[in-house]
Design an enzyme around this catalytic site. Structure first.
Site, PDB file in Angstrom:
ATOM      1  N   CYS A  42      -7.066   7.261 -11.750  1.00  0.00           N
ATOM      2  CA  CYS A  42      -5.758   7.436 -11.112  1.00  0.00           C
ATOM      3  C   CYS A  42      -5.404   8.914 -10.941  1.00  0.00           C
ATOM      4  CB  CYS A  42      -4.673   6.728 -11.934  1.00  0.00           C
ATOM      5  SG  CYS A  42      -3.024   7.067 -11.326  1.00  0.00           S
ATOM      6  N   CYS A  47      -5.198   7.535  -7.310  1.00  0.00           N
ATOM      7  CA  CYS A  47      -3.800   7.497  -6.847  1.00  0.00           C
ATOM      8  C   CYS A  47      -3.165   8.864  -6.604  1.00  0.00           C
ATOM      9  CB  CYS A  47      -2.928   6.776  -7.874  1.00  0.00           C
ATOM     10  SG  CYS A  47      -3.688   5.377  -8.666  1.00  0.00           S
ATOM     11  N   LYS A  50      -4.952  11.121  -3.946  1.00  0.00           N
ATOM     12  CA  LYS A  50      -4.830  10.359  -2.691  1.00  0.00           C
ATOM     13  C   LYS A  50      -3.417  10.484  -2.123  1.00  0.00           C
ATOM     14  CE  LYS A  50      -3.029   6.643  -2.661  1.00  0.00           C
ATOM     15  NZ  LYS A  50      -3.507   5.348  -3.045  1.00  0.00           N
ATOM     16  N   TYR A 177      -7.889  -1.539   0.405  1.00  0.00           N
ATOM     17  CA  TYR A 177      -6.921  -0.473   0.156  1.00  0.00           C
ATOM     18  C   TYR A 177      -7.522   0.891   0.505  1.00  0.00           C
ATOM     19  CZ  TYR A 177      -3.869  -3.069  -3.263  1.00  0.00           C
ATOM     20  OH  TYR A 177      -3.001  -3.903  -3.903  1.00  0.00           O
ATOM     21  N   GLU A 181      -6.375   3.312   3.558  1.00  0.00           N
ATOM     22  CA  GLU A 181      -5.600   4.505   3.209  1.00  0.00           C
ATOM     23  C   GLU A 181      -6.314   5.768   3.691  1.00  0.00           C
ATOM     24  OE1 GLU A 181      -4.847   4.225  -1.008  1.00  0.00           O
ATOM     25  OE2 GLU A 181      -3.143   2.881  -0.694  1.00  0.00           O
ATOM     26  N   HIS A 468      23.995   0.479   5.408  1.00  0.00           N
ATOM     27  CA  HIS A 468      23.879   0.767   6.830  1.00  0.00           C
ATOM     28  C   HIS A 468      24.042   2.246   7.117  1.00  0.00           C
ATOM     29  CE1 HIS A 468      24.026  -0.292  11.043  1.00  0.00           C
ATOM     30  NE2 HIS A 468      25.096   0.470  11.188  1.00  0.00           N
ATOM     31  N   GLU A 473      18.053  -2.692   5.396  1.00  0.00           N
ATOM     32  CA  GLU A 473      19.196  -3.604   5.395  1.00  0.00           C
ATOM     33  C   GLU A 473      18.810  -4.961   5.988  1.00  0.00           C
ATOM     34  OE1 GLU A 473      22.493  -2.751   8.270  1.00  0.00           O
ATOM     35  OE2 GLU A 473      21.285  -1.005   8.780  1.00  0.00           O
TER      36      GLU A 473
HETATM   37  P1  NDP Z   1     -11.300  -3.695  -2.068  1.00  0.00           P
HETATM   38  O1  NDP Z   1     -11.964  -4.732  -2.872  1.00  0.00           O
HETATM   39  O2  NDP Z   1      -9.833  -3.711  -1.875  1.00  0.00           O
HETATM   40  O3  NDP Z   1     -11.970  -3.636  -0.628  1.00  0.00           O
HETATM   41  C1  NDP Z   1     -13.352  -3.556  -0.452  1.00  0.00           C
HETATM   42  C2  NDP Z   1     -13.625  -3.686   1.017  1.00  0.00           C
HETATM   43  O4  NDP Z   1     -15.006  -3.484   1.270  1.00  0.00           O
HETATM   44  C3  NDP Z   1     -13.281  -5.072   1.546  1.00  0.00           C
HETATM   45  O5  NDP Z   1     -12.737  -4.916   2.827  1.00  0.00           O
HETATM   46  C4  NDP Z   1     -14.643  -5.761   1.583  1.00  0.00           C
HETATM   47  O6  NDP Z   1     -14.734  -6.751   2.575  1.00  0.00           O
HETATM   48  C5  NDP Z   1     -15.541  -4.601   1.952  1.00  0.00           C
HETATM   49  N1  NDP Z   1     -16.911  -4.777   1.509  1.00  0.00           N
HETATM   50  C6  NDP Z   1     -17.352  -5.129   0.276  1.00  0.00           C
HETATM   51  N2  NDP Z   1     -18.702  -5.164   0.259  1.00  0.00           N
HETATM   52  C7  NDP Z   1     -19.122  -4.832   1.501  1.00  0.00           C
HETATM   53  C8  NDP Z   1     -20.392  -4.709   2.105  1.00  0.00           C
HETATM   54  N3  NDP Z   1     -21.508  -4.921   1.418  1.00  0.00           N
HETATM   55  N4  NDP Z   1     -20.443  -4.360   3.404  1.00  0.00           N
HETATM   56  C9  NDP Z   1     -19.310  -4.139   4.105  1.00  0.00           C
HETATM   57  N5  NDP Z   1     -18.086  -4.245   3.591  1.00  0.00           N
HETATM   58  C10 NDP Z   1     -17.987  -4.587   2.297  1.00  0.00           C
HETATM   59  O7  NDP Z   1     -11.784  -2.336  -2.736  1.00  0.00           O
HETATM   60  P2  NDP Z   1     -11.343  -0.847  -2.577  1.00  0.00           P
HETATM   61  O8  NDP Z   1     -12.574  -0.091  -2.863  1.00  0.00           O
HETATM   62  O9  NDP Z   1     -10.605  -0.586  -1.315  1.00  0.00           O
HETATM   63  O10 NDP Z   1     -10.296  -0.691  -3.753  1.00  0.00           O
HETATM   64  C11 NDP Z   1     -10.601  -1.128  -5.070  1.00  0.00           C
HETATM   65  C12 NDP Z   1      -9.356  -1.500  -5.809  1.00  0.00           C
HETATM   66  O11 NDP Z   1      -8.648  -0.336  -6.163  1.00  0.00           O
HETATM   67  C13 NDP Z   1      -8.368  -2.318  -4.994  1.00  0.00           C
HETATM   68  O12 NDP Z   1      -8.642  -3.679  -5.032  1.00  0.00           O
HETATM   69  C14 NDP Z   1      -7.064  -1.987  -5.643  1.00  0.00           C
HETATM   70  O13 NDP Z   1      -6.842  -2.886  -6.694  1.00  0.00           O
HETATM   71  C15 NDP Z   1      -7.264  -0.590  -6.161  1.00  0.00           C
HETATM   72  N6  NDP Z   1      -6.577   0.386  -5.302  1.00  0.00           N
HETATM   73  C16 NDP Z   1      -5.223   0.342  -5.197  1.00  0.00           C
HETATM   74  C17 NDP Z   1      -4.548   1.223  -4.400  1.00  0.00           C
HETATM   75  C18 NDP Z   1      -3.063   1.139  -4.297  1.00  0.00           C
HETATM   76  O14 NDP Z   1      -2.434   0.524  -5.149  1.00  0.00           O
HETATM   77  N7  NDP Z   1      -2.454   1.702  -3.255  1.00  0.00           N
HETATM   78  C19 NDP Z   1      -5.253   2.254  -3.635  1.00  0.00           C
HETATM   79  C20 NDP Z   1      -6.680   2.201  -3.791  1.00  0.00           C
HETATM   80  C21 NDP Z   1      -7.293   1.302  -4.598  1.00  0.00           C
HETATM   81  P3  NDP Z   1     -14.219  -8.266   2.333  1.00  0.00           P
HETATM   82  O15 NDP Z   1     -12.733  -8.222   2.484  1.00  0.00           O
HETATM   83  O16 NDP Z   1     -14.883  -9.020   3.440  1.00  0.00           O
HETATM   84  O17 NDP Z   1     -14.680  -8.660   0.990  1.00  0.00           O
END
Ligand code: NDP
Length: 485
Positions: A42, A47, A50, A177, A181, A468, A473
């Site tokens: 984080c 976080c 980022k 995410y 982002e 407002h 709102e």
């Molecule tokens: P996520 O699990 O959210 O997303 C991973 C993405 O990669 C999905 O779209 C997935 O597709 C895709 N993917 C996985 N494997 C492959 C592959 N082999 N080929 C192509 N695409 C693939 O992980 P992140 O890395 O984005 O984030 C990890 C975690 O970190 C999040 O789940 C969240 O909990 C936390 N986080 C929170 C944030 C916040 O609160 N703002 C910010 C950043 C991270 P599919 O959907 O099809 O599985």
């Protein structure tokens, strides 16, 4: 048996540090080992940096808006070196804060990698071996690349904060995410961003209407988002690739171009050099950088966990019960390493519940229900509770929804839209889900989250007077359901 410590924590991220210092403040003898930087994902590579990058990127739209409001303002150049120098100074400061939090609470810290020897013994990479009545594992997770040839050529989120300069073009793989982002951040900082997501719509698991609006806004902001598309092959970009593929029809459609990418990540070998990519739709392009945002796996490798009897799940996560206890009674685990809900505030909650359970005599199961969260795209997505799709599987619901052009950007002639949506149980009238797509939706959902967590009904929302003129709102003025389902 006398132990060296009452508690030994492995991992100095948000969850581990919180648990260590709260236990120590309560009188326990506590030590903590961290092999990398204190503050964890984080603070050091997630976080915090980022969000600072989100702030940096969002200034890009300020001059055009300001001009519409009568200001004489223009957009100058973005100085990555200046920003990243300041960013690193801030991270150093925060790491110091984390170290001091531990020190001032009486926690002994070891700058070392830790490994379990038995249910009460930890071996450190310094050669020391210590014993503890309880061991808490809070080692977090790490970004993963897909299993494909040359995947090592792609960067992951950890690398972004070490870039020596910004690439001219980047291909982001993923639709979660991190992918969404960083698509917004890099686009705002002037990088040509192409994003491939293999599914039908980004941000799987979130409310469909909200996902749709985010995807539309990302495209309007200039991100080349390709759905139903994945990376098929990748290789170092050679002169041959550039010559044979630059300017092809697919390049034009993708809008990608490779710039001078050498030395994006000095010392990282081929990672950070231009990459030739073939997509599942047949398009071939060269990008200055490929960024895999394809998920994160728990950090459980080579820690001696299975050898001492800790159960490991399919994704490599530590399996725990509702009190964060593993299959070995003296060993607990919290945070991303347990692959429950991978969010910092959740890890902190799990750490506090662990201390209450083990040190304060109050067995406290972790409450993972109705966790608000935000995705820091442009606009942001703030969400709590069930999506419309989830809720209507469970029970009959009313859907209240409004989407409009907010005053601030509409005045500036921008097409930006926002969305406010409530999912309401027909039977109990409770608000089951609240979804907001708008600038600062993260700030708004924190407050809406309190009402939803308290079990507020639609009528509770209705009897709250509107503030407002604000965007939010609308959350208390939606009178007629858009549909029932
Ligand atoms: P996520 O699990 O959210 O997303 C991973 C993405 O990669 C999905 O779209 C997935 O597709 C895709 N993917 C996985 N494997 C492959 C592959 N082999 N080929 C192509 N695409 C693939 O992980 P992140 O890395 O984005 O984030 C990890 C975690 O970190 C999040 O789940 C969240 O909990 C936390 N986080 C929170 C944030 C916040 O609160 N703002 C910010 C950043 C991270 P599919 O959907 O099809 O599985």
């Amino acid at each position: 048996m006398a132990f060296d410590y009452d508690l030994f924590v492995i991992g100095g991220g948000s969850g581990g540090v919180r648990a260590a210092r709260v236990a120590a403040q309560g009188g326990a003898k506590v030590a903590l080992a961290e092999e990398d930087r204190y503050g964890g994902t984080c603070v050091i590579r997630g976080c915090v940096p980022k969000k600072l990058m989100v702030f940096a990127s969002e200034f890009a739209s300020t001059p055009t808006e300001a001009q519409a409001y009568g200001w004489d303002m223009s957009l100058g150049d973005f100085d990555w070196q200046k920003f990243s120098g300041k960013l690193n100074e801030e991270l150093d400061r925060l790491e110091g804060v984390y170290r001091n939090l531990l020190k001032n609470s009486g926690v002994e810290s070891f700058d070392a990698r830790a490994r379990l020897k038995d249910a009460h013994t930890v071996e450190l990479s310094t050669g020391e071996s210590v014993t503890a009545k309880h061991i808490l594992i809070a080692t977090g997770g790490h970004p993963v690349r897909p299993d494909m040839p040359n995947a090592h050529l792609g960067m992951v989120s950890d690398d972004i904060f070490h870039l020596k300069k910004l690439p001219k073009s980047v291909l982001i793989i993923g639709g979660g995410y991190i992918a969404c982002e960083f698509a917004g951040i890099l686009n705002g900082l002037g990088v040509e961003v192409t994003q491939y997501y293999r599914g039908a719509q980004i941000l799987r698991g979130f409310d469909d209407e909200a996902r749709g609006l985010i995807a539309e806004s990302m495209r309007e902001n200039g991100i080349n988002l390709h759905l139903g598309t994945n990376i098929l092959e990748m290789a170092p970009a050679s002169a041959d690739h550039s010559a044979s593929h630059a300017g092809t029809a697919s390049d034009a459609a993708m809008g990608a171009s490779a710039g001078d990418a050498a030395d994006l990540l000095p010392g990282a070998g081929a990672r950070g050099e231009p990459v030739w990519v073939k997509a599942t739709n047949g398009a071939e392009n060269v990008f200055d950088a490929v960024f895999f945002a394809t998920g994160r796996d728990p950090n459980t490798a080579d820690m001696g966990l299975e050898e001492v009897g800790v159960e490991i799940g399919r994704r490599g996560e530590i399996v725990v019960d509702e009190y964060s206890q593993t299959a070995v009674p003296s060993i607990y685990a919290i945070g991303d390493v347990t692959n429950r809900v991978a969010l910092t505030p959740v890890a902190i909650r799990e750490g506090m519940a662990f201390v209450d359970t083990v040190f304060n005599g109050t067995p406290t199961p972790v409450d993972h229900d109705l966790i608000p969260s935000a995705v820091f795209t442009q606009p942001e997505l703030g969400t709590v509770g069930m999506s419309e799709e989830e809720a209507r599987e469970q029970e009959p619901v009313e859907v209240y929804c409004t989407s409009f052009r907010p005053m601030r950007t509409a005045f500036a002639g921008k097409p930006d839209r926002v969305l406010f949506k409530l999912i309401v149980s027909e039977k109990t009238r409770k608000v089951l889900g609240c979804h907001i797509v708008a600038p600062s939706a993260g700030e708004m959902i924190q407050l809406a989250g309190i009402a939803v967590k308290m079990g507020a009904t639609k009528e509770d929302f209705d009897r709250t007077v509107a503030v407002h003129p604000t965007m939010s709102e609308e959350i208390v003025t939606m009178k007629t359901p858009m549909r029932t389902a």
